[in-house]
Design a protein around this motif. Structure first.
Motif, PDB file in Angstrom:
ATOM      1  N   ASN A  85       9.291   6.460  -2.784  1.00  0.00           N
ATOM      2  CA  ASN A  85       9.176   7.135  -4.083  1.00  0.00           C
ATOM      3  C   ASN A  85       7.874   7.928  -4.202  1.00  0.00           C
ATOM      4  OD1 ASN A  85      11.641   6.433  -5.201  1.00  0.00           O
ATOM      5  ND2 ASN A  85      10.875   4.486  -5.970  1.00  0.00           N
ATOM      6  N   HIS A  86       6.917   7.672  -3.331  1.00  0.00           N
ATOM      7  CA  HIS A  86       5.671   8.441  -3.318  1.00  0.00           C
ATOM      8  C   HIS A  86       5.797   9.742  -2.537  1.00  0.00           C
ATOM      9  CE1 HIS A  86       3.921   4.654  -4.712  1.00  0.00           C
ATOM     10  NE2 HIS A  86       2.918   5.390  -5.130  1.00  0.00           N
ATOM     11  N   VAL A  87       6.856   9.880  -1.746  1.00  0.00           N
ATOM     12  CA  VAL A  87       6.947  11.076  -0.901  1.00  0.00           C
ATOM     13  C   VAL A  87       8.188  11.923  -1.140  1.00  0.00           C
ATOM     14  CG1 VAL A  87       5.441  10.197   0.916  1.00  0.00           C
ATOM     15  CG2 VAL A  87       7.888   9.753   1.051  1.00  0.00           C
ATOM     16  N   PHE A  88       9.202  11.391  -1.787  1.00  0.00           N
ATOM     17  CA  PHE A  88      10.388  12.178  -2.135  1.00  0.00           C
ATOM     18  C   PHE A  88      10.325  12.528  -3.615  1.00  0.00           C
ATOM     19  CE2 PHE A  88      12.252  10.262   1.686  1.00  0.00           C
ATOM     20  CZ  PHE A  88      12.929  11.344   2.215  1.00  0.00           C
ATOM     21  N   THR A  89      10.353  13.817  -3.931  1.00  0.00           N
ATOM     22  CA  THR A  89      10.370  14.239  -5.330  1.00  0.00           C
ATOM     23  C   THR A  89      11.506  15.239  -5.529  1.00  0.00           C
ATOM     24  OG1 THR A  89       8.773  16.019  -4.926  1.00  0.00           O
ATOM     25  CG2 THR A  89       7.879  13.887  -5.643  1.00  0.00           C
ATOM     26  N   ALA A  90      12.001  15.279  -6.761  1.00  0.00           N
ATOM     27  CA  ALA A  90      13.120  16.169  -7.072  1.00  0.00           C
ATOM     28  C   ALA A  90      12.924  16.798  -8.439  1.00  0.00           C
ATOM     29  CB  ALA A  90      14.432  15.389  -7.040  1.00  0.00           C
TER      30      ALA A  90
END
Length: 172
Positions: A85-90
């Motif tokens: 969750n710290h590296v995938f953003t949308a």
């Protein structure tokens, strides 16, 4: 303890602006921040999973087994979602549900004093009626060590709602 955000120079993120852009992340790699398990949370994990209710064979005799401060392998796996969750953003509404792990190998011991991070590559993105199934190959690296903590292939079902608009839009 926890995520170390003091030096994020090696952190590599993946940003996705729309569900239609998810297939384009195949082949992209990422690196999470460094992380270490808090002793209190390790104790809570052992309590919640009943690991505290029986004698550990690796702690029964002095000089035998793994010794104190061992972070249980399933506790490490439980950190995958948090760290990713710290590296995938949308920029769109999605819920990346944990869909499972295809393969896991615990390669070396992790202790409460160790820092580790996850690197990975998106292997494939498969379209599903609910969204997209994102398959990633993961390696948990332990700081200062050649052997990783674990390697795994993870599947996450990114459930999306294309009609909902941008992620920042409030729901009524």
């Amino acid at each position: 303890m926890g995520v170390d955000l003091t030096d994020t120079s090696e952190v590599v993120t993946i940003h996705v602006d729309s569900p239609a852009a998810l297939p384009a992340i195949v082949g992209r790699s990422f690196t999470t921040p460094w992380f270490s398990v808090d002793p209190d949370r390790s104790d809570q994990f052992e309590f919640a999973t009943y690991l505290d209710s029986y004698p550990h064979p690796y702690e029964e005799r002095e000089g035998d087994g793994y010794g104190d401060g061992l972070v249980e392998g399933f506790h490490l796996l439980g950190m995958i979602d948090y760290l990713l969750n710290h590296v995938f953003t949308a920029d769109f509404r999605c819920v990346p549900w944990n869909y499972g792990l295809d393969r896991v190998r615990f390669v070396s011991v992790v202790r409460l004093t160790d820092r580790f991070r996850i690197t990975g590559t998106v292997r494939e993105v498969l379209e599903r009626p609910q969204g997209h199934l994102v398959v990633t190959d993961l390696t948990a690296h332990v700081e200062g060590r050649d052997k990783p903590a674990f390697v795994a292939t993870q599947r996450a079902l990114w459930v999306t709602d294309d009609s909902a608009g941008p992620a920042a839009a409030p729901t009524s």
